[in-house]
Design a protein around this motif. Structure first.
Motif, short mmCIF file in Angstrom:
data_model
loop_
_atom_site.label_atom_id
_atom_site.label_comp_id
_atom_site.label_asym_id
_atom_site.label_seq_id
_atom_site.Cartn_x
_atom_site.Cartn_y
_atom_site.Cartn_z
N UNK A 163 0.80 -1.22 0.00
CA UNK A 163 0.00 0.00 0.00
C UNK A 163 0.84 1.27 0.00
N UNK A 164 2.07 1.20 -0.44
CA UNK A 164 2.90 2.40 -0.44
C UNK A 164 3.92 2.33 -1.56
N UNK A 165 4.25 3.46 -2.10
CA UNK A 165 5.26 3.53 -3.14
C UNK A 165 6.31 4.59 -2.85
N UNK A 166 6.28 5.18 -1.67
CA UNK A 166 7.22 6.23 -1.30
C UNK A 166 8.52 5.61 -0.78
N UNK A 167 9.57 5.67 -1.57
CA UNK A 167 10.85 5.08 -1.19
C UNK A 167 11.62 6.05 -0.29
N UNK A 168 12.10 5.54 0.85
CA UNK A 168 12.84 6.39 1.76
C UNK A 168 14.30 5.96 1.91
N UNK A 169 14.64 4.76 1.45
CA UNK A 169 16.03 4.32 1.51
C UNK A 169 16.27 3.27 0.44
N UNK A 170 17.35 3.46 -0.32
CA UNK A 170 17.70 2.57 -1.42
C UNK A 170 16.45 2.36 -2.28
N UNK A 171 16.19 1.14 -2.68
CA UNK A 171 14.98 0.86 -3.45
C UNK A 171 14.12 -0.18 -2.76
N UNK A 172 14.35 -0.34 -1.43
CA UNK A 172 13.68 -1.44 -0.76
C UNK A 172 13.10 -1.08 0.61
N UNK A 173 13.10 0.19 1.00
CA UNK A 173 12.47 0.63 2.25
C UNK A 173 11.47 1.72 1.88
N UNK A 174 10.24 1.57 2.35
CA UNK A 174 9.14 2.43 1.91
C UNK A 174 8.42 3.04 3.10
N UNK A 175 7.76 4.17 2.83
CA UNK A 175 6.96 4.83 3.86
C UNK A 175 5.53 4.93 3.39
N UNK A 176 4.60 4.63 4.29
CA UNK A 176 3.18 4.82 4.01
C UNK A 176 2.80 6.28 4.28
N UNK A 177 1.62 6.62 3.86
CA UNK A 177 1.17 8.00 4.06
C UNK A 177 0.98 8.33 5.53
N UNK A 178 0.78 7.30 6.37
CA UNK A 178 0.61 7.55 7.80
C UNK A 178 1.93 7.58 8.55
N UNK A 179 3.05 7.45 7.83
CA UNK A 179 4.36 7.54 8.46
C UNK A 179 4.96 6.22 8.88
N UNK A 180 4.18 5.12 8.78
CA UNK A 180 4.74 3.81 9.08
C UNK A 180 5.60 3.34 7.91
N UNK A 181 6.59 2.53 8.21
CA UNK A 181 7.53 2.07 7.19
C UNK A 181 7.34 0.59 6.90
N UNK A 182 7.72 0.17 5.69
CA UNK A 182 7.57 -1.20 5.23
C UNK A 182 8.81 -1.59 4.42
N UNK A 183 9.22 -2.83 4.54
CA UNK A 183 10.33 -3.35 3.76
C UNK A 183 10.35 -4.86 3.85
#
Length: 558
Positions: A163-183
């Motif tokens: 549910x997120x496409x905002x990359x915050x580190x490299x190409x494998x760590x992502x941020x959701x719109x609510x500020x939670x991160x996924x990887x």
């Protein structure tokens, strides 16, 4: 857990890791008997070998590449996304692929240079048993990835990025719109914590049950990615060697079996787990490097003395060719490690994840090496040293420190993380929970610990210790006590890859010891001394990828 799952778990993915969980699953016919099931067999369709297990599973293996090209369970295709197959690494390419049948077992063999890979099917089972033999570094084969079609198992767990496409580190760590991160890195668990990984939805469970990892590297506490989920599809992994935050060289040889397992939605049968799986049916298959149970040995210890019973203890065996481990019994430290290849090993006793004892043991085929009570010398455990004050616990992990629980499944920038800054006062009762588990040069270097000393304490020199569990970009602590500054310590050997931002604090445990002269202390006992901890390094970039380190414990010795 038989039948369809409740609505609460129908679209929920999870990783589980204990025998107790799987033992509660009432599964029909796990590891079916030796009678050949109706429909069991194979055919050659010209492009693939098509194997029918005679249960509810039909799979295909490419005759040209050895890729798993189809995985049909109860009429539904599960394999593949983005035009990609399931395979070793990113696919081997042109390979020699053969098939043989021996009674109720079908074996597909794949040869690519010096690498060999195997798929085995057993009559009446909804499982595929896999082995991988990497003989040397000439072939890149560090993982098997099972690619799963999109839409079958949707989830929004830490190791997804559906549910997120905002990359915050490299190409494998992502941020959701609510500020939670996924990887895909955020699996939460160590190797010792899980037996299988996968998903359950709509009355179907799809799992990879891990191997015993005897040819993997990193030991029982190693963390690596286990699965991922995105809008394109999902992936389940068996990691044979993963270079990220790795503490050991790669081991070569036959690894397996690991198992692709389908269930009716429950956990895979416990009989498939690495601690319980037996494969006597594979003894005669002629797989190079395969060692039957009869040619393996065991190490058993009657007990471990000198333990701190507030902590779990693990006993591990390791040499350049293999690794094993097992828990020490909490009551007396008894341990037993079976299925060990013959050879000489370094035996290490861990308090938590901190090595507190080592010795050498030899294992013979079919034999049991029995050890008398192991006594851990008092000086081997840094927690036994008398301290004026201590932050944290010497257990080889940052447990108890601020944000430590979150960092195995989230990025440090995650909205759920408490502020990484903030100073600490000894005697406040919150020394550990207020101290951040990680320190970075560009984020929170310079944290201050305030403490008072008695007149007698201030009249003497003392040793201050900082224990770390890993470091990124050679980050290490330099201290200032009031107006006195320590020399810059040399960096210890640590992995050279990302760690703190991809869910892992595990590197090489190291203790920095600083000899603080009596002249450094304040003589006014009513005033607080100030210990400033700075992170120093000439490497790293900025923010959470600046030089950093993970904290195990900090204390001022008496």
């Amino acid at each position: 857990m038989s039948g369809s799952p409740s609505p609460a778990v129908t679209r929920r993915a999870f990783v589980a890791g204990t025998a107790a969980v799987a033992g509660s699953a009432a599964l029909a016919g796990p590891l079916a008997g030796t009678a050949v099931a109706a429909g069991f067999g194979w055919r050659d369709d010209g492009t693939d070998y098509v194997v029918d297990t005679g249960a509810a599973l039909v799979f295909k293996v490419s005759k040209s590449t050895g890729d798993l090209t189809s995985l049909v369970y109860k009429g539904t295709e599960y394999q593949g996304y983005g035009g990609k197959n399931s395979h070793i690494e990113s696919g081997l390419g042109s390979s020699t692929v053969t098939l043989s049948q021996s009674g109720s077992t079908i074996l597909v063999s794949v040869t690519h240079g010096t690498l060999r890979h195997y798929y085995a099917a057993r009559a009446g089972e909804n499982h595929i048993y896999l082995w991988t033999n990497k003989a040397d570094s000439s072939v890149s084969a560090t993982r098997f990835i099972l690619r799963v079609r999109a839409g079958l198992f949707l989830n929004d767990e830490p190791d997804s990025y559906t549910y997120t496409t905002s990359t915050i580190e490299a190409s494998d760590v992502f941020a959701k719109s609510d500020g939670q991160t996924r990887s895909k890195h955020y699996s939460k668990v160590r190797v010792v914590d899980y037996d299988y990984t996968g998903w359950s939805a709509g009355g179907v469970g799809l799992w990879i049950v891990r191997s015993n990892h005897e040819k993997a590297s990193g030991g029982p506490f190693y963390r690596s990615l286990l699965r991922h989920q995105s809008a394109d599809g999902g992936g389940l992994y068996e990691i044979l060697y993963y270079g990220e935050n790795q503490t050991e060289p790669e081991r070569y040889g036959l690894q397996g079996p690991y198992v692709i397992a389908f269930t009716d939605g429950g956990a895979p049968p416990a009989a498939l787990y690495p601690g319980t799986l037996t494969t006597p049916w594979a003894d005669s298959l002629g797989i190079p490097g395969y060692v039957p149970a009869s040619s393996r040995g065991k190490v058993a210890g009657v007990g471990i003395a000198g333990r701190d019973t507030a902590h779990p203890y693990t006993v591990a065996l390791a040499n350049p060719s293999a690794q094993y481990w097992g828990p020490a019994r909490s009551s007396d430290g008894y341990f037993s490690i079976g299925g060990v290849l013959p050879g000489t090993y370094t035996l290490t006793v861990y308090k938590g994840e901190l090595a507190v004892y080592t010795t050498s043991v030899s294992v013979s085929a079919g034999g049991t090496t029995t050890l008398n009570t192991i006594t851990i010398p008092s000086t081997n455990d840094p927690a036994n040293a008398s301290a004026i004050w201590r932050i944290g616990d010497w257990n080889g992990t940052p447990s108890g420190f601020k944000n430590a629980g979150l960092m195995t499944y989230a990025h440090p920038s995650d909205v759920r993380a408490a502020p990484w800054t903030g100073n600490v006062v000894i005697g406040s009762g919150t020394e550990t929970s207020a101290f951040p588990c990680y320190l970075w040069k560009d984020v929170n270097s310079g944290i201050i610990v305030y403490f008072k000393l008695t007149a007698a304490q201030a009249a003497a020199a003392h040793t201050l210790r900082i224990g770390v569990t890993t470091a990124y970009a050679n980050g290490r602590p330099q201290i200032t006590v009031n107006d006195w500054t320590s020399p810059i310590p040399s960096p210890p050997a640590q992995p050279g890859t990302r760690s703190l931002t991809v869910g892992s604090y595990r590197g090489n445990n190291h203790t920095f010891a600083y000899s603080v002269p009596a002249s450094a202390w304040l003589t006014d006992t009513s005033r607080y001394n100030q210990l400033r901890i700075n992170v120093v390094s000439g490497s790293g970039t900025t923010s959470y990828l600046s030089a950093g380190t993970s904290i195990d414990a900090i204390d001022l010795l008496a």
